[in-house]
Design an enzyme around this catalytic site. Structure first.
Site, PDB file in Angstrom:
ATOM      1  N   TYR A  18      12.729  -9.315 -17.571  1.00  0.00           N
ATOM      2  CA  TYR A  18      11.626  -9.229 -16.661  1.00  0.00           C
ATOM      3  C   TYR A  18      12.290  -9.785 -15.327  1.00  0.00           C
ATOM      4  O   TYR A  18      13.362 -10.318 -15.022  1.00  0.00           O
ATOM      5  CB  TYR A  18      10.395 -10.194 -16.705  1.00  0.00           C
ATOM      6  CG  TYR A  18      10.647 -11.598 -17.063  1.00  0.00           C
ATOM      7  CD1 TYR A  18      11.546 -12.327 -17.777  1.00  0.00           C
ATOM      8  CD2 TYR A  18      10.059 -12.521 -16.060  1.00  0.00           C
ATOM      9  CE1 TYR A  18      11.716 -13.711 -17.885  1.00  0.00           C
ATOM     10  CE2 TYR A  18      10.306 -13.792 -15.778  1.00  0.00           C
ATOM     11  CZ  TYR A  18      10.801 -14.519 -16.665  1.00  0.00           C
ATOM     12  OH  TYR A  18      11.126 -15.767 -16.662  1.00  0.00           O
ATOM     13  N   LYS A  28      17.747 -12.580 -17.991  1.00  0.00           N
ATOM     14  CA  LYS A  28      16.513 -12.889 -17.854  1.00  0.00           C
ATOM     15  C   LYS A  28      15.615 -12.290 -18.944  1.00  0.00           C
ATOM     16  O   LYS A  28      14.871 -11.220 -18.699  1.00  0.00           O
ATOM     17  CB  LYS A  28      15.845 -12.555 -16.664  1.00  0.00           C
ATOM     18  CG  LYS A  28      14.914 -13.154 -15.987  1.00  0.00           C
ATOM     19  CD  LYS A  28      14.592 -13.152 -14.320  1.00  0.00           C
ATOM     20  CE  LYS A  28      13.239 -13.543 -13.924  1.00  0.00           C
ATOM     21  NZ  LYS A  28      13.028 -14.921 -14.169  1.00  0.00           N
ATOM     22  N   GLU A  70      18.872 -26.520 -16.049  1.00  0.00           N
ATOM     23  CA  GLU A  70      17.949 -26.032 -15.124  1.00  0.00           C
ATOM     24  C   GLU A  70      16.800 -26.571 -15.236  1.00  0.00           C
ATOM     25  O   GLU A  70      16.302 -27.027 -16.181  1.00  0.00           O
ATOM     26  CB  GLU A  70      18.075 -24.474 -14.788  1.00  0.00           C
ATOM     27  CG  GLU A  70      17.934 -23.716 -16.202  1.00  0.00           C
ATOM     28  CD  GLU A  70      18.186 -22.370 -16.162  1.00  0.00           C
ATOM     29  OE1 GLU A  70      18.141 -21.831 -14.989  1.00  0.00           O
ATOM     30  OE2 GLU A  70      18.461 -21.758 -17.268  1.00  0.00           O
ATOM     31  N   LEU A  95      20.127 -19.379 -15.541  1.00  0.00           N
ATOM     32  CA  LEU A  95      19.747 -17.944 -14.857  1.00  0.00           C
ATOM     33  C   LEU A  95      20.409 -18.235 -13.388  1.00  0.00           C
ATOM     34  O   LEU A  95      20.307 -19.311 -12.752  1.00  0.00           O
ATOM     35  CB  LEU A  95      18.213 -17.944 -14.721  1.00  0.00           C
ATOM     36  CG  LEU A  95      17.908 -16.608 -14.440  1.00  0.00           C
ATOM     37  CD1 LEU A  95      18.111 -15.567 -15.493  1.00  0.00           C
ATOM     38  CD2 LEU A  95      16.269 -16.352 -13.884  1.00  0.00           C
TER      39      LEU A  95
HETATM   40  N1  PMP Z   1      16.088 -20.452 -14.148  1.00  0.00           N
HETATM   41  C1  PMP Z   1      14.915 -20.082 -14.908  1.00  0.00           C
HETATM   42  C2  PMP Z   1      15.054 -20.451 -16.311  1.00  0.00           C
HETATM   43  C3  PMP Z   1      14.108 -19.413 -14.205  1.00  0.00           C
HETATM   44  O1  PMP Z   1      13.133 -18.718 -15.309  1.00  0.00           O
HETATM   45  C4  PMP Z   1      14.089 -19.035 -13.109  1.00  0.00           C
HETATM   46  C5  PMP Z   1      12.805 -18.107 -12.698  1.00  0.00           C
HETATM   47  N2  PMP Z   1      12.513 -16.866 -13.260  1.00  0.00           N
HETATM   48  C6  PMP Z   1      14.841 -19.478 -12.137  1.00  0.00           C
HETATM   49  C7  PMP Z   1      15.924 -20.173 -12.636  1.00  0.00           C
HETATM   50  C8  PMP Z   1      15.082 -19.176 -10.663  1.00  0.00           C
HETATM   51  O2  PMP Z   1      15.243 -17.809 -10.599  1.00  0.00           O
HETATM   52  P1  PMP Z   1      14.935 -17.079  -9.217  1.00  0.00           P
HETATM   53  O3  PMP Z   1      14.989 -17.760  -7.992  1.00  0.00           O
HETATM   54  O4  PMP Z   1      15.521 -15.894  -9.298  1.00  0.00           O
HETATM   55  O5  PMP Z   1      13.335 -16.800  -9.566  1.00  0.00           O
END
Ligand code: PMP
Length: 287
Positions: free
Chosen positions: A33, A151, A183, A207
């Protein structure tokens, strides 16, 4: 208002949208996603999200449902139909719905990917009252799988993490593996000490946040030092400031970690400044 959503080529009222019970995402979390934010009716960093989606698909040998140009058109059409000024567009691609449940991947020639998109209306997303107060986080063990760079929709543990935080009277959780912060449950994690921003380096452990990439670029342009390395909760607790980033929270100050207040317990000046820069610069290039 009933939303108009997109499912496999059709724009439908949300109440009429359906996906098969044999869909691989429903049975096996076999789906990926993206969440793209919308400010002023325009998409923030669509290109970054499209590229990461393509990477997630490739890593899982999942066919793309259509070109990224078509995806952009669908995003824009949903934003328009649903009159979204500030909010998000959620997109999910799954390996589709074969005739029966089976661990083996279905033949991509006969089982086409499922593509679902819907909007989330969030007026006041940019001018969030939460950002003015900052958030409190707890630390929890990171027990997710080893490919967090993809993701996927395997969000049960992050969801449990948010619940653990809520039960502890906090807003979110930072996950820790082998003593080091990976994270946040749905965001990347940072602390600031002096003029230096510290955040974990990219690998399969986290991620690769689209907001992370932009914020680190803006930080360097603002003459801040960026160090990408492992760090502990104890080190973050001794920092001047901390924050998280994600497409839906932008830059969000963290004011407390495991009960320890950072600085004077209010959002740090640098984190707030980075939020401002991120919002300003992103709006300029939104499409
Ligand atoms: N880490 C994780 C585990 C996440 O789920 C997300 C957001 N989906 C992020 C980091 C941040 O990613 P982004 O800045 O692309 O939203």
């Amino acid at each position: 208002m009933t939303r108009t959503v997109y499912v496999n080529g059709e724009y439908l009222p949300e109440t009429e949208a359906k996906v098969s019970i044999f869909d691989r995402a429903f049975l096996m979390a076999d789906g990926v996603y993206e969440v793209t934010s919308v400010l002023g009716g325009k998409l923030i960093d669509f290109d970054g999200h499209a590229k990461r989606l393509q990477r997630s698909l490739t890593e899982l040998e999942m066919p793309a449902p259509c070109t990224m140009d078509v995806l952009l058109e669908i995003h824009r059409k949903l934003v328009k139909i649903n009159e979204i000024d500030e909010g998000m567009v959620y997109l999910q691609v799954t390996r589709g719905a074969p005739d029966d449940r089976d661990f083996v991947f279905p033949d991509p020639e006969t089982t086409k990917p499922t593509l679902v998109l819907f909007t989330q209306n969030k007026p006041g997303l940019a001018d969030s009252p939460v950002a003015k107060k900052g958030i409190k986080v707890i630390s929890i063990e990171d027990v997710r799988w080893g490919r967090r760079d993809i993701k996927t929709v395997q969000l049960l543990y992050p969801s449990m993490g948010k619940m653990m935080a809520k039960k502890a009277g906090c807003d979110d959780a930072w996950m820790v593996e082998d003593g080091f912060v990976t994270e946040g449950t749905s965001n990347n994690a940072y602390f600031i000490k002096g003029n230096k921003i510290v955040t974990r380096a990219l690998s399969n452990d986290i991620l690769h946040g689209i907001t992370r990439a932009a914020v680190l670029r803006f930080a360097k342009e603002a003459q801040m030092e960026v160090e990408e390395r492992n760090f502990t909760i104890a080190e973050a607790q001794e920092a001047d400031e901390a924050f998280i980033t994600s497409a839906s929270t932008f830059v969000m100050p963290v004011v407390e970690i495991d009960g320890v207040a950072l600085g004077d317990g209010t959002p740090g000046a640098r984190a707030l400044r980075l939020r401002e820069i991120y919002l300003d610069e992103s709006r300029k290039v939104a499409i």
